[in-house]
Design a protein around this motif. Structure first.
Motif, PDB file in Angstrom:
ATOM      1  N   LEU A   1       9.809  18.021  -2.268  1.00 27.28           N
ATOM      2  CA  LEU A   1      10.291  16.687  -2.630  1.00 27.28           C
ATOM      3  C   LEU A   1      11.415  16.758  -3.660  1.00 27.28           C
ATOM      4  CD1 LEU A   1       6.927  14.703  -2.863  1.00 27.28           C
ATOM      5  CD2 LEU A   1       8.798  14.249  -1.271  1.00 27.28           C
ATOM      6  N   GLY A   2      11.271  17.603  -4.658  1.00 27.52           N
ATOM      7  CA  GLY A   2      12.305  17.710  -5.676  1.00 27.52           C
ATOM      8  C   GLY A   2      13.572  18.354  -5.161  1.00 27.52           C
ATOM      9  N   LEU A   3      13.410  19.372  -4.329  1.00 28.50           N
ATOM     10  CA  LEU A   3      14.571  20.097  -3.810  1.00 28.50           C
ATOM     11  C   LEU A   3      15.395  19.224  -2.872  1.00 28.50           C
ATOM     12  CD1 LEU A   3      14.470  23.787  -2.698  1.00 28.50           C
ATOM     13  CD2 LEU A   3      15.812  22.135  -1.418  1.00 28.50           C
ATOM     14  N   ASN A   4      14.731  18.458  -2.023  1.00 29.02           N
ATOM     15  CA  ASN A   4      15.435  17.657  -1.028  1.00 29.02           C
ATOM     16  C   ASN A   4      15.676  16.215  -1.466  1.00 29.02           C
ATOM     17  OD1 ASN A   4      15.500  19.475   1.540  1.00 29.02           O
ATOM     18  ND2 ASN A   4      13.403  19.655   0.805  1.00 29.02           N
ATOM     19  N   GLY A   5      14.774  15.678  -2.274  1.00 26.99           N
ATOM     20  CA  GLY A   5      14.845  14.255  -2.592  1.00 26.99           C
ATOM     21  C   GLY A   5      15.240  13.935  -4.010  1.00 26.99           C
TER      22      GLY A   5
ATOM     23  N   ALA B   1      14.829   9.329   2.741  1.00 24.37           N
ATOM     24  CA  ALA B   1      14.545  10.136   3.928  1.00 24.37           C
ATOM     25  C   ALA B   1      13.695  11.354   3.574  1.00 24.37           C
ATOM     26  CB  ALA B   1      15.857  10.576   4.574  1.00 24.37           C
ATOM     27  N   ALA B   2      13.979  11.976   2.423  1.00 23.47           N
ATOM     28  CA  ALA B   2      13.213  13.153   2.010  1.00 23.47           C
ATOM     29  C   ALA B   2      11.745  12.795   1.780  1.00 23.47           C
ATOM     30  CB  ALA B   2      13.818  13.758   0.747  1.00 23.47           C
ATOM     31  N   ILE B   3      11.505  11.678   1.131  1.00 21.42           N
ATOM     32  CA  ILE B   3      10.121  11.249   0.886  1.00 21.42           C
ATOM     33  C   ILE B   3       9.381  11.053   2.204  1.00 21.42           C
ATOM     34  CG2 ILE B   3       8.687   9.370   0.003  1.00 21.42           C
ATOM     35  CD1 ILE B   3      10.813   8.961  -2.173  1.00 21.42           C
ATOM     36  N   ALA B   4      10.041  10.381   3.153  1.00 21.40           N
ATOM     37  CA  ALA B   4       9.397  10.095   4.438  1.00 21.40           C
ATOM     38  C   ALA B   4       9.134  11.376   5.231  1.00 21.40           C
ATOM     39  CB  ALA B   4      10.271   9.130   5.249  1.00 21.40           C
ATOM     40  N   PHE B   5      10.140  12.254   5.314  1.00 19.76           N
ATOM     41  CA  PHE B   5      10.006  13.445   6.149  1.00 19.76           C
ATOM     42  C   PHE B   5       9.082  14.483   5.528  1.00 19.76           C
ATOM     43  CE2 PHE B   5      13.835  11.822   8.247  1.00 19.76           C
ATOM     44  CZ  PHE B   5      13.497  12.048   9.576  1.00 19.76           C
ATOM     45  N   VAL B   6       9.147  14.668   4.218  1.00 20.93           N
ATOM     46  CA  VAL B   6       8.245  15.624   3.578  1.00 20.93           C
ATOM     47  C   VAL B   6       6.798  15.161   3.733  1.00 20.93           C
ATOM     48  CG1 VAL B   6       7.525  16.592   1.357  1.00 20.93           C
ATOM     49  CG2 VAL B   6       9.947  16.513   1.949  1.00 20.93           C
TER      50      VAL B   6
ATOM     51  N   ALA C   1      15.753  12.898  -7.716  1.00 23.81           N
ATOM     52  CA  ALA C   1      14.932  12.087  -8.623  1.00 23.81           C
ATOM     53  C   ALA C   1      13.931  11.215  -7.872  1.00 23.81           C
ATOM     54  CB  ALA C   1      15.822  11.218  -9.510  1.00 23.81           C
ATOM     55  N   LEU C   2      14.341  10.652  -6.736  1.00 22.67           N
ATOM     56  CA  LEU C   2      13.421   9.803  -5.975  1.00 22.67           C
ATOM     57  C   LEU C   2      12.232  10.619  -5.470  1.00 22.67           C
ATOM     58  CD1 LEU C   2      15.828   7.539  -3.867  1.00 22.67           C
ATOM     59  CD2 LEU C   2      14.773   7.094  -6.087  1.00 22.67           C
TER      60      LEU C   2
ATOM     61  N   LYS D   1       0.815  -1.215   0.000  1.00 24.14           N
ATOM     62  CA  LYS D   1       0.000   0.000   0.000  1.00 24.14           C
ATOM     63  C   LYS D   1       0.847   1.262   0.000  1.00 24.14           C
ATOM     64  CE  LYS D   1      -3.920  -2.310   2.205  1.00 24.14           C
ATOM     65  NZ  LYS D   1      -4.883  -2.316   3.334  1.00 24.14           N
ATOM     66  N   GLN D   2       1.963   1.228  -0.711  1.00 23.61           N
ATOM     67  CA  GLN D   2       2.807   2.378  -0.993  1.00 23.61           C
ATOM     68  C   GLN D   2       3.208   3.168   0.259  1.00 23.61           C
ATOM     69  OE1 GLN D   2       0.817   4.711  -3.992  1.00 23.61           O
ATOM     70  NE2 GLN D   2       0.858   3.079  -5.498  1.00 23.61           N
ATOM     71  N   PRO D   3       3.939   2.537   1.185  1.00 24.95           N
ATOM     72  CA  PRO D   3       4.403   3.280   2.368  1.00 24.95           C
ATOM     73  C   PRO D   3       5.442   4.323   1.967  1.00 24.95           C
ATOM     74  CG  PRO D   3       5.427   1.114   2.273  1.00 24.95           C
ATOM     75  CD  PRO D   3       4.391   1.146   1.187  1.00 24.95           C
ATOM     76  N   PRO D   4       5.317   5.584   2.393  1.00 25.73           N
ATOM     77  CA  PRO D   4       6.269   6.629   1.991  1.00 25.73           C
ATOM     78  C   PRO D   4       7.673   6.399   2.518  1.00 25.73           C
ATOM     79  CG  PRO D   4       4.763   7.442   3.680  1.00 25.73           C
ATOM     80  CD  PRO D   4       4.241   6.120   3.257  1.00 25.73           C
ATOM     81  N   TRP D   5       7.810   5.650   3.623  1.00 23.85           N
ATOM     82  CA  TRP D   5       9.123   5.409   4.218  1.00 23.85           C
ATOM     83  C   TRP D   5       9.853   4.231   3.579  1.00 23.85           C
ATOM     84  CZ3 TRP D   5       9.278   0.508   6.254  1.00 23.85           C
ATOM     85  CH2 TRP D   5       8.045  -0.089   6.520  1.00 23.85           C
TER      86      TRP D   5
END
Length: 238
Positions: free
Chosen positions: A191-195, A167-172, A197-198, A36-40
């Motif tokens: 998301l783009g600035l911190n993470g 980490a950026a995906i999870a924290f954002v 391509a991911l 179910k697409q966990p962000p972490w």
């Protein structure tokens, strides 16, 4: 563990490494959707773990795999350039926010490099390690060039890029939920600035607007860092 002759036969052409990479990616994304697409725990991380596990169990040396899959890195450049299309499609919305974006970008991009180098220095890391971590928030095609210019390790950089993106995906996602931020433009840009391509991949899963602003954040961060980080590194005696 596979026998040495079999390993040599499998790795003598790039087809095995490319096929292994694609298989790991497809399986990782399937697991990501199944969970179910966990962000972490993004699919790309699961793919990397599956690939690393297979290489360890099979006895295939990473260098042999990397030689076969190296040409896939060539596709990173065109893939990054292709993100200009959603930027063009969202140009009117981007123009509306050019002032806050222009103010936010230099501060955020500078902090992204500073805190990584600062934490590494406090922990006693060498200049080589700090040079490898400085560009960890920049998309890979640009980050590799910056790291080579600073004298860092590309292998260490790639690990830092993966960790930073996850980490950026999870924290954002967490901060947006806690602060009740629902504006796709803000979430995507963060998301783009911190993470890199991911984070951009995650933004496109949210929506086209988030994806376009993530592309903008990733692109501008890469340009800003490529122009100023090497100069700042030399001025600070790195």
């Amino acid at each position: 563990m596979l026998s040495e002759p079999l390993i040599e036969r499998l790795t003598e052409t790039p087809l095995f490494a490319v096929g292994l990479t694609l298989a790991a990616y497809l399986l990782g994304m399937a697991l990501f959707r199944r969970l179910k697409q966990p962000p972490w725990l993004p699919g790309i991380l699961m793919a990397a773990l599956l690939l690393a596990g297979f290489l360890a169990i099979s006895g295939i040396h990473y260098t042999a795999y990397q030689d076969g899959a190296a040409w896939l890195s060539v596709l990173l450049g065109p893939a990054t350039v292709a993100l200009g299309m959603p930027l063009y499609q969202q140009l009117p919305r981007i123009r509306e926010l050019w002032r806050p974006l222009a103010i936010c970008l230099p501060i955020s991009a500078s902090l992204a490099a500073f805190y990584a180098v600062g934490i590494a220095k406090l922990m006693g890391a060498s200049d080589h390690v700090m040079a490898s971590l400085a560009a960890k928030s920049v998309t890979a095609p640009i980050a590799i060039g910056i790291t080579e210019q600073l004298g860092g390790s590309v292998a260490l950089l790639m690990g830092a890029l993966l960790i930073t993106g996850v980490a950026a995906i999870a924290f954002v996602s967490l901060v947006a939920r806690v602060m009740k931020i629902r504006d796709e433009r803000l979430i995507g840009f963060a998301l783009g600035l911190n993470g890199h391509a991911l984070g951009t991949v995650r933004a496109f899963e949210i929506g086209p607007t988030a994806g376009a602003f993530a592309s903008l954040g990733m692109s501008l961060t890469g340009i800003f860092t490529a122009l100023l980080l090497p100069l700042a590194w030399r001025l600070l005696g790195g």
